[in-house]
Write a protein that holds these residues in place. Sequence first.
Motif, PDB file in Angstrom:
ATOM      1  N   ARG A  50       0.834  -1.211   0.000  1.00 50.27           N
ATOM      2  CA  ARG A  50       0.000   0.000   0.000  1.00 50.27           C
ATOM      3  C   ARG A  50       0.868   1.260   0.000  1.00 50.27           C
ATOM      4  O   ARG A  50       0.609   2.219  -0.713  1.00 50.27           O
ATOM      5  CB  ARG A  50      -0.911  -0.013   1.238  1.00 50.27           C
ATOM      6  CG  ARG A  50      -1.802   1.211   1.348  1.00 50.27           C
ATOM      7  CD  ARG A  50      -2.651   1.204   2.609  1.00 50.27           C
ATOM      8  NE  ARG A  50      -3.351   2.466   2.724  1.00 50.27           N
ATOM      9  CZ  ARG A  50      -4.583   2.690   2.291  1.00 50.27           C
ATOM     10  NH1 ARG A  50      -5.271   1.732   1.744  1.00 50.27           N
ATOM     11  NH2 ARG A  50      -5.125   3.882   2.396  1.00 50.27           N
ATOM     12  N   LEU A  54       0.614   3.755  -3.127  1.00 53.56           N
ATOM     13  CA  LEU A  54      -0.077   5.035  -2.904  1.00 53.56           C
ATOM     14  C   LEU A  54       0.861   6.199  -2.623  1.00 53.56           C
ATOM     15  O   LEU A  54       0.553   7.337  -2.963  1.00 53.56           O
ATOM     16  CB  LEU A  54      -1.057   4.918  -1.729  1.00 53.56           C
ATOM     17  CG  LEU A  54      -2.270   4.027  -1.967  1.00 53.56           C
ATOM     18  CD1 LEU A  54      -3.167   4.015  -0.740  1.00 53.56           C
ATOM     19  CD2 LEU A  54      -3.047   4.490  -3.189  1.00 53.56           C
ATOM     20  N   ARG A  73      -3.906  -8.145  -3.056  1.00 48.38           N
ATOM     21  CA  ARG A  73      -5.185  -8.883  -3.010  1.00 48.38           C
ATOM     22  C   ARG A  73      -4.948 -10.382  -2.853  1.00 48.38           C
ATOM     23  O   ARG A  73      -5.629 -11.054  -2.072  1.00 48.38           O
ATOM     24  CB  ARG A  73      -5.949  -8.567  -4.303  1.00 48.38           C
ATOM     25  CG  ARG A  73      -7.313  -9.207  -4.412  1.00 48.38           C
ATOM     26  CD  ARG A  73      -8.143  -8.468  -5.443  1.00 48.38           C
ATOM     27  NE  ARG A  73      -8.254  -7.080  -5.047  1.00 48.38           N
ATOM     28  CZ  ARG A  73      -8.059  -6.035  -5.875  1.00 48.38           C
ATOM     29  NH1 ARG A  73      -7.789  -6.221  -7.141  1.00 48.38           N
ATOM     30  NH2 ARG A  73      -8.140  -4.803  -5.398  1.00 48.38           N
ATOM     31  N   TYR A  96     -12.372  -3.900  -3.233  1.00 47.19           N
ATOM     32  CA  TYR A  96     -11.939  -5.228  -3.715  1.00 47.19           C
ATOM     33  C   TYR A  96     -11.701  -5.126  -5.215  1.00 47.19           C
ATOM     34  O   TYR A  96     -11.404  -4.047  -5.731  1.00 47.19           O
ATOM     35  CB  TYR A  96     -13.003  -6.281  -3.321  1.00 47.19           C
ATOM     36  CG  TYR A  96     -12.604  -7.707  -3.614  1.00 47.19           C
ATOM     37  CD1 TYR A  96     -11.357  -8.195  -3.253  1.00 47.19           C
ATOM     38  CD2 TYR A  96     -13.484  -8.570  -4.266  1.00 47.19           C
ATOM     39  CE1 TYR A  96     -11.010  -9.511  -3.520  1.00 47.19           C
ATOM     40  CE2 TYR A  96     -13.148  -9.881  -4.534  1.00 47.19           C
ATOM     41  CZ  TYR A  96     -11.903 -10.345  -4.165  1.00 47.19           C
ATOM     42  OH  TYR A  96     -11.555 -11.641  -4.439  1.00 47.19           O
ATOM     43  N   SER A  99     -12.479  -2.230  -7.636  1.00 52.55           N
ATOM     44  CA  SER A  99     -11.607  -1.043  -7.608  1.00 52.55           C
ATOM     45  C   SER A  99     -10.528  -1.154  -8.670  1.00 52.55           C
ATOM     46  O   SER A  99     -10.214  -0.179  -9.353  1.00 52.55           O
ATOM     47  CB  SER A  99     -10.916  -0.896  -6.247  1.00 52.55           C
ATOM     48  OG  SER A  99     -11.749  -0.304  -5.298  1.00 52.55           O
ATOM     49  N   SER A 100      -9.944  -2.341  -8.804  1.00 51.59           N
ATOM     50  CA  SER A 100      -8.886  -2.496  -9.802  1.00 51.59           C
ATOM     51  C   SER A 100      -9.432  -2.326 -11.218  1.00 51.59           C
ATOM     52  O   SER A 100      -8.806  -1.680 -12.060  1.00 51.59           O
ATOM     53  CB  SER A 100      -8.224  -3.880  -9.696  1.00 51.59           C
ATOM     54  OG  SER A 100      -7.289  -3.900  -8.647  1.00 51.59           O
ATOM     55  N   TYR A 103     -10.279   1.564 -11.445  1.00 53.70           N
ATOM     56  CA  TYR A 103      -9.158   2.524 -11.374  1.00 53.70           C
ATOM     57  C   TYR A 103      -8.044   2.174 -12.367  1.00 53.70           C
ATOM     58  O   TYR A 103      -7.551   3.042 -13.081  1.00 53.70           O
ATOM     59  CB  TYR A 103      -8.568   2.591  -9.959  1.00 53.70           C
ATOM     60  CG  TYR A 103      -9.394   3.408  -8.981  1.00 53.70           C
ATOM     61  CD1 TYR A 103     -10.552   2.879  -8.418  1.00 53.70           C
ATOM     62  CD2 TYR A 103      -9.019   4.692  -8.624  1.00 53.70           C
ATOM     63  CE1 TYR A 103     -11.312   3.612  -7.516  1.00 53.70           C
ATOM     64  CE2 TYR A 103      -9.767   5.435  -7.713  1.00 53.70           C
ATOM     65  CZ  TYR A 103     -10.903   4.892  -7.167  1.00 53.70           C
ATOM     66  OH  TYR A 103     -11.652   5.627  -6.279  1.00 53.70           O
ATOM     67  N   ARG A 150      -4.833  17.962   4.092  1.00 58.30           N
ATOM     68  CA  ARG A 150      -4.961  16.672   3.429  1.00 58.30           C
ATOM     69  C   ARG A 150      -3.869  16.509   2.368  1.00 58.30           C
ATOM     70  O   ARG A 150      -3.740  17.316   1.459  1.00 58.30           O
ATOM     71  CB  ARG A 150      -6.335  16.592   2.754  1.00 58.30           C
ATOM     72  CG  ARG A 150      -6.604  15.316   1.988  1.00 58.30           C
ATOM     73  CD  ARG A 150      -6.827  14.154   2.939  1.00 58.30           C
ATOM     74  NE  ARG A 150      -6.975  12.926   2.197  1.00 58.30           N
ATOM     75  CZ  ARG A 150      -8.093  12.223   2.122  1.00 58.30           C
ATOM     76  NH1 ARG A 150      -9.157  12.612   2.742  1.00 58.30           N
ATOM     77  NH2 ARG A 150      -8.118  11.102   1.424  1.00 58.30           N
ATOM     78  N   LEU A 155      -3.633   8.239  -6.373  1.00 63.86           N
ATOM     79  CA  LEU A 155      -4.888   8.112  -7.112  1.00 63.86           C
ATOM     80  C   LEU A 155      -5.765   9.332  -6.886  1.00 63.86           C
ATOM     81  O   LEU A 155      -6.380   9.859  -7.811  1.00 63.86           O
ATOM     82  CB  LEU A 155      -5.634   6.843  -6.689  1.00 63.86           C
ATOM     83  CG  LEU A 155      -5.159   5.492  -7.240  1.00 63.86           C
ATOM     84  CD1 LEU A 155      -5.385   5.431  -8.745  1.00 63.86           C
ATOM     85  CD2 LEU A 155      -3.771   5.120  -6.889  1.00 63.86           C
TER      86      LEU A 155
HETATM   87  P1  TYD Z   1      -8.576   3.548   0.012  1.00 62.79           P
HETATM   88  O1  TYD Z   1      -7.774   2.918   1.094  1.00 62.79           O
HETATM   89  O2  TYD Z   1     -10.004   3.125  -0.116  1.00 62.79           O
HETATM   90  O3  TYD Z   1      -8.440   5.080   0.179  1.00 62.79           O
HETATM   91  P2  TYD Z   1      -9.577   6.074   0.537  1.00 62.79           P
HETATM   92  O4  TYD Z   1     -10.005   5.703   1.920  1.00 62.79           O
HETATM   93  O5  TYD Z   1      -8.854   7.378   0.430  1.00 62.79           O
HETATM   94  O6  TYD Z   1     -10.667   5.875  -0.493  1.00 62.79           O
HETATM   95  O7  TYD Z   1      -7.910   3.275  -1.389  1.00 62.79           O
HETATM   96  C1  TYD Z   1      -6.700   3.837  -1.709  1.00 62.79           C
HETATM   97  C2  TYD Z   1      -6.659   4.166  -3.185  1.00 62.79           C
HETATM   98  O8  TYD Z   1      -6.313   3.001  -3.927  1.00 62.79           O
HETATM   99  C3  TYD Z   1      -7.946   4.700  -3.767  1.00 62.79           C
HETATM  100  O9  TYD Z   1      -7.650   5.925  -4.403  1.00 62.79           O
HETATM  101  C4  TYD Z   1      -8.334   3.694  -4.813  1.00 62.79           C
HETATM  102  C5  TYD Z   1      -7.068   2.960  -5.113  1.00 62.79           C
HETATM  103  N1  TYD Z   1      -7.221   1.553  -5.539  1.00 62.79           N
HETATM  104  C6  TYD Z   1      -6.936   1.197  -6.840  1.00 62.79           C
HETATM  105  O10 TYD Z   1      -6.595   2.049  -7.673  1.00 62.79           O
HETATM  106  N2  TYD Z   1      -7.020  -0.121  -7.207  1.00 62.79           N
HETATM  107  C7  TYD Z   1      -7.371  -1.089  -6.330  1.00 62.79           C
HETATM  108  O11 TYD Z   1      -7.440  -2.281  -6.697  1.00 62.79           O
HETATM  109  C8  TYD Z   1      -7.679  -0.702  -4.970  1.00 62.79           C
HETATM  110  C9  TYD Z   1      -8.069  -1.751  -3.967  1.00 62.79           C
HETATM  111  C10 TYD Z   1      -7.588   0.637  -4.620  1.00 62.79           C
END
Ligand code: TYD
Length: 206
Positions: A50, A54, A73, A96, A99-100, A103, A150, A155
């Motif tokens: 992570r 990130l 994952r 889950y 999101s992939s 995004y 912030r 992302l």
């Molecule tokens: P997250 O922890 O949900 O952050 P927030 O609480 O700020 O929404 O997710 C972190 C970032 O990761 C979020 O911008 C989305 C991205 N992400 C992907 O791009 N692909 C993925 O498979 C996952 C799980 C998250």
Amino acid sequence: MSGLFITFEGGDGSGKTTQVQLLASWLESLGKKILLTREPGGTDVGLELRNIVLHRKGALAPRAEALLYAADRAHHIYSVVKPALGAGTTVVQDRYLDSSVAYQGAGRVLQEQEVKDLSLWATEGLLPDLTIVLDAPAPYLRARISGDDRVFDRLEAEGDDFHERVREAYHRFAEVEPHRIHILDATQSVEDIHQQVRQLVSSKTG
Ligand code: TYD
């Protein structure tokens, strides 16, 4: 007997984390065994991944990004989620594989089916019983997450066009899998959304 697997999806700032916690508290009050978890970062290895995906400075190739989320994952599902489901625990998870696909697929413009197949390979095909998408326009969500102190992750730092592609992708996914994926309006009050979440979860538990 396998536990119920519930995932939450949506844009950054959509209130997922609040709703995940409210749902978990409600289910616990009903006497259910609950695992509350998230991706990326639901394991020790995942926390390191992570941080890379990130917060590491500099460019990251879209396919490398997709593989890092998939690696997080794979380890999380294998070592945490599947054992819990196998023990009959209800798993409530913040993000889950959708999101992939949203995004990295729609956002980064990789092939959506390839990104989905990568996650299905990583998890030996595990799909949630219920996926709740908290939906709102990108500018609305950006306004919500823009506080003075912030620091945006990689992302979140993307523009509204990226986040609108992500949003539109979730709508398409819900059309393709209407039994699994449900869209809720994230501009409603926390309590109204929670009541709708309860109804959706009840419809799965009978
Ligand atoms: P997250 O922890 O949900 O952050 P927030 O609480 O700020 O929404 O997710 C972190 C970032 O990761 C979020 O911008 C989305 C991205 N992400 C992907 O791009 N692909 C993925 O498979 C996952 C799980 C998250």
